[in-house]
Design a protein around this motif. Structure first.
Motif, PDB file in Angstrom:
ATOM      1  N   ILE A   1       0.880  -1.163   0.000  1.00  0.00           N
ATOM      2  CA  ILE A   1       0.000   0.000   0.000  1.00  0.00           C
ATOM      3  C   ILE A   1       0.916   1.211   0.000  1.00  0.00           C
ATOM      4  O   ILE A   1       1.829   1.313   0.817  1.00  0.00           O
ATOM      5  CB  ILE A   1      -0.942   0.025   1.216  1.00  0.00           C
ATOM      6  CG1 ILE A   1      -1.990  -1.073   1.079  1.00  0.00           C
ATOM      7  CG2 ILE A   1      -1.597   1.395   1.358  1.00  0.00           C
ATOM      8  CD1 ILE A   1      -3.018  -1.096   2.187  1.00  0.00           C
ATOM      9  N   ARG A   2       0.681   2.104  -0.941  1.00  0.00           N
ATOM     10  CA  ARG A   2       1.532   3.289  -1.078  1.00  0.00           C
ATOM     11  C   ARG A   2       0.646   4.514  -1.214  1.00  0.00           C
ATOM     12  O   ARG A   2      -0.306   4.529  -1.976  1.00  0.00           O
ATOM     13  CB  ARG A   2       2.417   3.130  -2.311  1.00  0.00           C
ATOM     14  CG  ARG A   2       3.208   4.377  -2.646  1.00  0.00           C
ATOM     15  CD  ARG A   2       4.282   4.086  -3.657  1.00  0.00           C
ATOM     16  NE  ARG A   2       5.489   3.728  -2.914  1.00  0.00           N
ATOM     17  CZ  ARG A   2       6.636   3.431  -3.484  1.00  0.00           C
ATOM     18  NH1 ARG A   2       6.749   3.408  -4.780  1.00  0.00           N
ATOM     19  NH2 ARG A   2       7.691   3.147  -2.753  1.00  0.00           N
ATOM     20  N   GLY A   3       1.001   5.560  -0.472  1.00  0.00           N
ATOM     21  CA  GLY A   3       0.324   6.848  -0.585  1.00  0.00           C
ATOM     22  C   GLY A   3       1.030   7.706  -1.619  1.00  0.00           C
ATOM     23  O   GLY A   3       2.253   7.721  -1.692  1.00  0.00           O
ATOM     24  N   VAL A   4       0.240   8.391  -2.435  1.00  0.00           N
ATOM     25  CA  VAL A   4       0.796   9.226  -3.497  1.00  0.00           C
ATOM     26  C   VAL A   4       0.161  10.613  -3.416  1.00  0.00           C
ATOM     27  O   VAL A   4      -1.066  10.734  -3.488  1.00  0.00           O
ATOM     28  CB  VAL A   4       0.514   8.620  -4.889  1.00  0.00           C
ATOM     29  CG1 VAL A   4       1.077   9.488  -5.989  1.00  0.00           C
ATOM     30  CG2 VAL A   4       1.057   7.203  -4.981  1.00  0.00           C
ATOM     31  N   PRO A   5       0.985  11.659  -3.273  1.00  0.00           N
ATOM     32  CA  PRO A   5       0.418  13.014  -3.267  1.00  0.00           C
ATOM     33  C   PRO A   5      -0.230  13.352  -4.611  1.00  0.00           C
ATOM     34  O   PRO A   5       0.256  12.929  -5.655  1.00  0.00           O
ATOM     35  CB  PRO A   5       1.630  13.918  -3.015  1.00  0.00           C
ATOM     36  CG  PRO A   5       2.720  13.024  -2.536  1.00  0.00           C
ATOM     37  CD  PRO A   5       2.428  11.663  -3.076  1.00  0.00           C
ATOM     38  N   VAL A   6      -1.314  14.106  -4.561  1.00  0.00           N
ATOM     39  CA  VAL A   6      -2.020  14.545  -5.761  1.00  0.00           C
ATOM     40  C   VAL A   6      -1.942  16.065  -5.819  1.00  0.00           C
ATOM     41  O   VAL A   6      -2.128  16.747  -4.823  1.00  0.00           O
ATOM     42  CB  VAL A   6      -3.507  14.115  -5.711  1.00  0.00           C
ATOM     43  CG1 VAL A   6      -4.266  14.666  -6.898  1.00  0.00           C
ATOM     44  CG2 VAL A   6      -3.622  12.604  -5.636  1.00  0.00           C
ATOM     45  N   SER A   7      -1.658  16.582  -7.017  1.00  0.00           N
ATOM     46  CA  SER A   7      -1.605  18.020  -7.226  1.00  0.00           C
ATOM     47  C   SER A   7      -2.395  18.361  -8.472  1.00  0.00           C
ATOM     48  O   SER A   7      -2.367  17.624  -9.454  1.00  0.00           O
ATOM     49  CB  SER A   7      -0.151  18.476  -7.390  1.00  0.00           C
ATOM     50  OG  SER A   7      -0.103  19.850  -7.655  1.00  0.00           O
ATOM     51  N   ASP A   8      -3.117  19.482  -8.430  1.00  0.00           N
ATOM     52  CA  ASP A   8      -3.855  19.920  -9.618  1.00  0.00           C
ATOM     53  C   ASP A   8      -2.933  20.495 -10.683  1.00  0.00           C
ATOM     54  O   ASP A   8      -3.281  20.573 -11.846  1.00  0.00           O
ATOM     55  CB  ASP A   8      -4.901  20.977  -9.238  1.00  0.00           C
ATOM     56  CG  ASP A   8      -6.015  20.385  -8.388  1.00  0.00           C
ATOM     57  OD1 ASP A   8      -6.244  19.160  -8.468  1.00  0.00           O
ATOM     58  OD2 ASP A   8      -6.646  21.137  -7.633  1.00  0.00           O
ATOM     59  N   VAL A   9      -1.748  20.919 -10.261  1.00  0.00           N
ATOM     60  CA  VAL A   9      -0.777  21.527 -11.155  1.00  0.00           C
ATOM     61  C   VAL A   9       0.562  20.824 -10.959  1.00  0.00           C
ATOM     62  O   VAL A   9       0.961  20.555  -9.823  1.00  0.00           O
ATOM     63  CB  VAL A   9      -0.614  23.041 -10.839  1.00  0.00           C
ATOM     64  CG1 VAL A   9       0.399  23.684 -11.763  1.00  0.00           C
ATOM     65  CG2 VAL A   9      -1.943  23.761 -10.905  1.00  0.00           C
ATOM     66  N   ALA A  10       1.255  20.517 -12.053  1.00  0.00           N
ATOM     67  CA  ALA A  10       2.560  19.871 -11.940  1.00  0.00           C
ATOM     68  C   ALA A  10       3.461  20.677 -11.007  1.00  0.00           C
ATOM     69  O   ALA A  10       3.578  21.899 -11.148  1.00  0.00           O
ATOM     70  CB  ALA A  10       3.203  19.731 -13.312  1.00  0.00           C
ATOM     71  N   HIS A  11       4.066  19.998 -10.056  1.00  0.00           N
ATOM     72  CA  HIS A  11       4.977  20.600  -9.073  1.00  0.00           C
ATOM     73  C   HIS A  11       4.290  21.635  -8.192  1.00  0.00           C
ATOM     74  O   HIS A  11       4.943  22.459  -7.570  1.00  0.00           O
ATOM     75  CB  HIS A  11       6.213  21.203  -9.749  1.00  0.00           C
ATOM     76  CG  HIS A  11       6.909  20.248 -10.646  1.00  0.00           C
ATOM     77  ND1 HIS A  11       7.563  19.139 -10.191  1.00  0.00           N
ATOM     78  CD2 HIS A  11       7.014  20.208 -11.991  1.00  0.00           C
ATOM     79  CE1 HIS A  11       8.060  18.470 -11.215  1.00  0.00           C
ATOM     80  NE2 HIS A  11       7.740  19.086 -12.313  1.00  0.00           N
ATOM     81  N   GLY A  12       2.961  21.602  -8.141  1.00  0.00           N
ATOM     82  CA  GLY A  12       2.215  22.519  -7.286  1.00  0.00           C
ATOM     83  C   GLY A  12       1.963  21.905  -5.924  1.00  0.00           C
ATOM     84  O   GLY A  12       2.391  20.788  -5.633  1.00  0.00           O
ATOM     85  N   PRO A  13       1.260  22.624  -5.067  1.00  0.00           N
ATOM     86  CA  PRO A  13       0.973  22.102  -3.725  1.00  0.00           C
ATOM     87  C   PRO A  13       0.038  20.891  -3.804  1.00  0.00           C
ATOM     88  O   PRO A  13      -0.755  20.764  -4.734  1.00  0.00           O
ATOM     89  CB  PRO A  13       0.293  23.282  -3.022  1.00  0.00           C
ATOM     90  CG  PRO A  13      -0.239  24.124  -4.124  1.00  0.00           C
ATOM     91  CD  PRO A  13       0.675  23.933  -5.294  1.00  0.00           C
ATOM     92  N   HIS A  14       0.151  20.014  -2.805  1.00  0.00           N
ATOM     93  CA  HIS A  14      -0.701  18.833  -2.765  1.00  0.00           C
ATOM     94  C   HIS A  14      -2.137  19.240  -2.477  1.00  0.00           C
ATOM     95  O   HIS A  14      -2.391  20.047  -1.596  1.00  0.00           O
ATOM     96  CB  HIS A  14      -0.233  17.862  -1.683  1.00  0.00           C
ATOM     97  CG  HIS A  14       1.155  17.375  -1.892  1.00  0.00           C
ATOM     98  ND1 HIS A  14       2.012  17.137  -0.869  1.00  0.00           N
ATOM     99  CD2 HIS A  14       1.843  17.090  -3.011  1.00  0.00           C
ATOM    100  CE1 HIS A  14       3.162  16.722  -1.338  1.00  0.00           C
ATOM    101  NE2 HIS A  14       3.088  16.700  -2.641  1.00  0.00           N
ATOM    102  N   THR A  15      -3.056  18.665  -3.232  1.00  0.00           N
ATOM    103  CA  THR A  15      -4.472  18.913  -3.007  1.00  0.00           C
ATOM    104  C   THR A  15      -5.171  17.668  -2.472  1.00  0.00           C
ATOM    105  O   THR A  15      -6.350  17.714  -2.151  1.00  0.00           O
ATOM    106  CB  THR A  15      -5.158  19.382  -4.294  1.00  0.00           C
ATOM    107  OG1 THR A  15      -4.978  18.384  -5.309  1.00  0.00           O
ATOM    108  CG2 THR A  15      -4.585  20.706  -4.761  1.00  0.00           C
ATOM    109  N   GLY A  16      -4.431  16.562  -2.402  1.00  0.00           N
ATOM    110  CA  GLY A  16      -5.005  15.323  -1.905  1.00  0.00           C
ATOM    111  C   GLY A  16      -3.981  14.206  -1.920  1.00  0.00           C
ATOM    112  O   GLY A  16      -2.815  14.418  -2.263  1.00  0.00           O
TER     113      GLY A  16
END
Length: 161
Positions: free
Chosen positions: A35-50
């Motif tokens: 099980i691996r957590g992966v940060p999600v960002s709406d913009v490449a190299h932007g802040p994590h949104t989820g």
């Protein structure tokens, strides 16, 4: 990696911890359940949104936390979807874990919002498969029972930290 050996890696730098895990996976010679957590960002190299959770064995993934979720529970600015976490734990549980190297990336406050995740981690640690788990140092105080889990891990035979 010795059969049944448990390794707890505690640190602060998530990128270095992830790189270390990737090297362990590549060099282990074992099939992997993870099980691996992966940060999600709406913009490449932007802040994590989820954060997505992935079961690397089945390829299943689910959005476990998002700034768009209202919670509860809430972890920092993210609402947590415990049903999504439970779904990924279920996908991982449905796989035969032995003889596989079990990777848990990471045991953090988002993941620990799910009682089923906590229970699965304890089951895996008490099982026969080798385990490598990451605990980000900051989470030891962030989630109500992370400290108890760390104590459990450290009390398990063969755990290193």
């Amino acid at each position: 990696m010795d059969k049944g050996k448990k390794h707890l890696i505690v640190g602060n730098d998530k990128r270095k911890l992830r790189t270390l895990l990737d090297h362990i996976i590549a060099g282990s010679g074992w099939p992997v359940a993870s099980i691996r957590g992966v940060p999600v960002s709406d913009v490449a190299h932007g802040p994590h949104t989820g954060y997505l959770l992935q079961d690397l064995g089945s390829g299943e993934e689910a959005l476990a936390a998002s700034m768009d979720f209202s919670g509860p529970p809430m972890v920092e600015k993210f609402g947590v979807d415990t049903a999504a976490i439970d779904y990924i734990v279920g996908a991982c549980r449905s796989q035969l874990l032995e003889p596989r190297l079990v990777i848990i990336d990471e045991i953090g406050p988002i993941e620990l919002s799910s009682d089923l995740f906590y229970t699965w981690v304890v089951e895996v640690l008490e099982g026969l498969s080798p385990v490598v788990a990451i605990v980000v140092r900051a989470c030891r105080n962030a989630a109500p029972y992370a400290a108890a889990l760390v104590r459990h891990l450290q009390g398990t035979s063969g755990v290193t930290s």
